[in-house]
Design a protein around this motif. Sequence first.
Motif, PDB file in Angstrom:
ATOM      1  N   VAL A   1     -28.291 -49.815   6.455  1.00 55.85           N
ATOM      2  CA  VAL A   1     -29.318 -50.490   7.246  1.00 55.85           C
ATOM      3  C   VAL A   1     -30.553 -50.655   6.365  1.00 55.85           C
ATOM      4  O   VAL A   1     -31.010 -49.692   5.742  1.00 55.85           O
TER       5      VAL A   1
ATOM      6  N   LYS B   1     -28.550 -45.140   5.080  1.00 56.05           N
ATOM      7  CA  LYS B   1     -27.369 -44.958   5.919  1.00 56.05           C
ATOM      8  C   LYS B   1     -27.794 -44.829   7.389  1.00 56.05           C
ATOM      9  O   LYS B   1     -28.818 -44.211   7.697  1.00 56.05           O
ATOM     10  N   LEU B   2     -26.990 -45.380   8.263  1.00 51.37           N
ATOM     11  CA  LEU B   2     -27.308 -45.351   9.686  1.00 51.37           C
ATOM     12  C   LEU B   2     -27.406 -43.921  10.205  1.00 51.37           C
ATOM     13  O   LEU B   2     -28.277 -43.606  11.023  1.00 51.37           O
ATOM     14  N   TRP B   3     -26.529 -43.049   9.717  1.00 50.95           N
ATOM     15  CA  TRP B   3     -26.538 -41.680  10.243  1.00 50.95           C
ATOM     16  C   TRP B   3     -27.822 -40.941   9.851  1.00 50.95           C
ATOM     17  O   TRP B   3     -28.246 -40.014  10.555  1.00 50.95           O
TER      18      TRP B   3
ATOM     19  N   LEU C   1     -27.397 -45.829  20.267  1.00 52.43           N
ATOM     20  CA  LEU C   1     -27.601 -45.553  18.842  1.00 52.43           C
ATOM     21  C   LEU C   1     -26.579 -44.555  18.310  1.00 52.43           C
ATOM     22  O   LEU C   1     -25.987 -44.767  17.239  1.00 52.43           O
TER      23      LEU C   1
ATOM     24  N   THR D   1     -23.431 -45.095  15.629  1.00 54.45           N
ATOM     25  CA  THR D   1     -23.465 -44.198  14.462  1.00 54.45           C
ATOM     26  C   THR D   1     -22.172 -43.405  14.363  1.00 54.45           C
ATOM     27  O   THR D   1     -21.660 -43.184  13.257  1.00 54.45           O
TER      28      THR D   1
ATOM     29  N   THR E   1     -30.346 -41.873  12.647  1.00 55.49           N
ATOM     30  CA  THR E   1     -30.009 -41.180  13.893  1.00 55.49           C
ATOM     31  C   THR E   1     -30.289 -39.690  13.784  1.00 55.49           C
ATOM     32  O   THR E   1     -30.794 -39.069  14.729  1.00 55.49           O
TER      33      THR E   1
ATOM     34  N   LEU F   1     -26.574 -53.638  16.441  1.00 58.49           N
ATOM     35  CA  LEU F   1     -25.535 -52.980  15.644  1.00 58.49           C
ATOM     36  C   LEU F   1     -24.289 -52.702  16.493  1.00 58.49           C
ATOM     37  O   LEU F   1     -23.155 -52.905  16.044  1.00 58.49           O
TER      38      LEU F   1
ATOM     39  N   ALA G   1     -30.539 -50.933  17.992  1.00 53.86           N
ATOM     40  CA  ALA G   1     -29.263 -50.248  18.227  1.00 53.86           C
ATOM     41  C   ALA G   1     -28.234 -51.168  18.876  1.00 53.86           C
ATOM     42  O   ALA G   1     -27.048 -51.141  18.509  1.00 53.86           O
TER      43      ALA G   1
END
Length: 287
Positions: free
Chosen positions: A152, A161-163, A140, A144, A166, A91, A88
């Motif tokens: 990612v 997707k990052l979301w 994180l 996001t 999360t 990023l 995290a």
Amino acid sequence: MNILDDLKMQYKMGGVAHRLIYWNVGCFLVSLVFFYDFKSGSFYFPDWVALSTELSAFGLKPWTFLTYSFFHDGFWHLLFNMVVFNFASSLFLTFFTQKQLLGLYILSAIFAGIAFVTGYFVLNLSASIVGASAAIMAVLVAVTTYQPLMNVRLLLIGNIKLWHITAVILLLDLMQFRLDNTGGHISHLAGALFGFIFIRVLQNGTDLSQIVTGFITFFTNLVKKSPSTPFRKVHKNYAKPAENRASKIITKDKAQQQIDEILDKISQSGYDSLTKEEKEFLFKAGK
């Protein structure tokens, strides 16, 4: 250069994320010595380290709203948190500064600690908590919130997707809310909420991390000794050739140039890409 010198150099040259990881690992090693019962195989953290919901504890030890976020109740607890934090924070630092990362970590830990104490007061429960999970969740969720559609690449899965990552972590917390470790899940969700708030407020022009930066700067200046200016007698040596003076400047420039080249190499390929000679030169230059 031995392993200890190598670790010192990595700590010195690394950013806030690396230093926070070092602090978490260091606190875990300390807890193994002082707070671990080898007979029962469990940790017993005192109320001056862990954050307790008892008013008599946190009321007299307000620093525990922060210290709890540097200790972990087991090796796997530490390992999982540090892996997620490393992911995290890397990023986060793509878009934000080192100071903002430090500010977010500290403020979110305090915010989550307050939410934990408040939640248990409402539920009429008593417990204590340790772990960096809430602060890590804040980092994180913050990145996001800022870049939810970032791709990612995960091992064995591919691009995602990052979301999505999360959302899965938050969903797992919500599903386990009433099962076990209720206090931990309260702090996790509070950390996530603070990460969201941090970015939204930042996008509106207010950087909450400046609270931490200003606090650190204030106390740094407070304890810093005023520089002394002793009397210096100046001698003029007309017999000293000017070439010697020029040669010192050239030597200094070459050394600085070599340092700059090594730092560029670290920024591009990481500290581990340095040769043994480069590490030794950088370590000596930093003394």
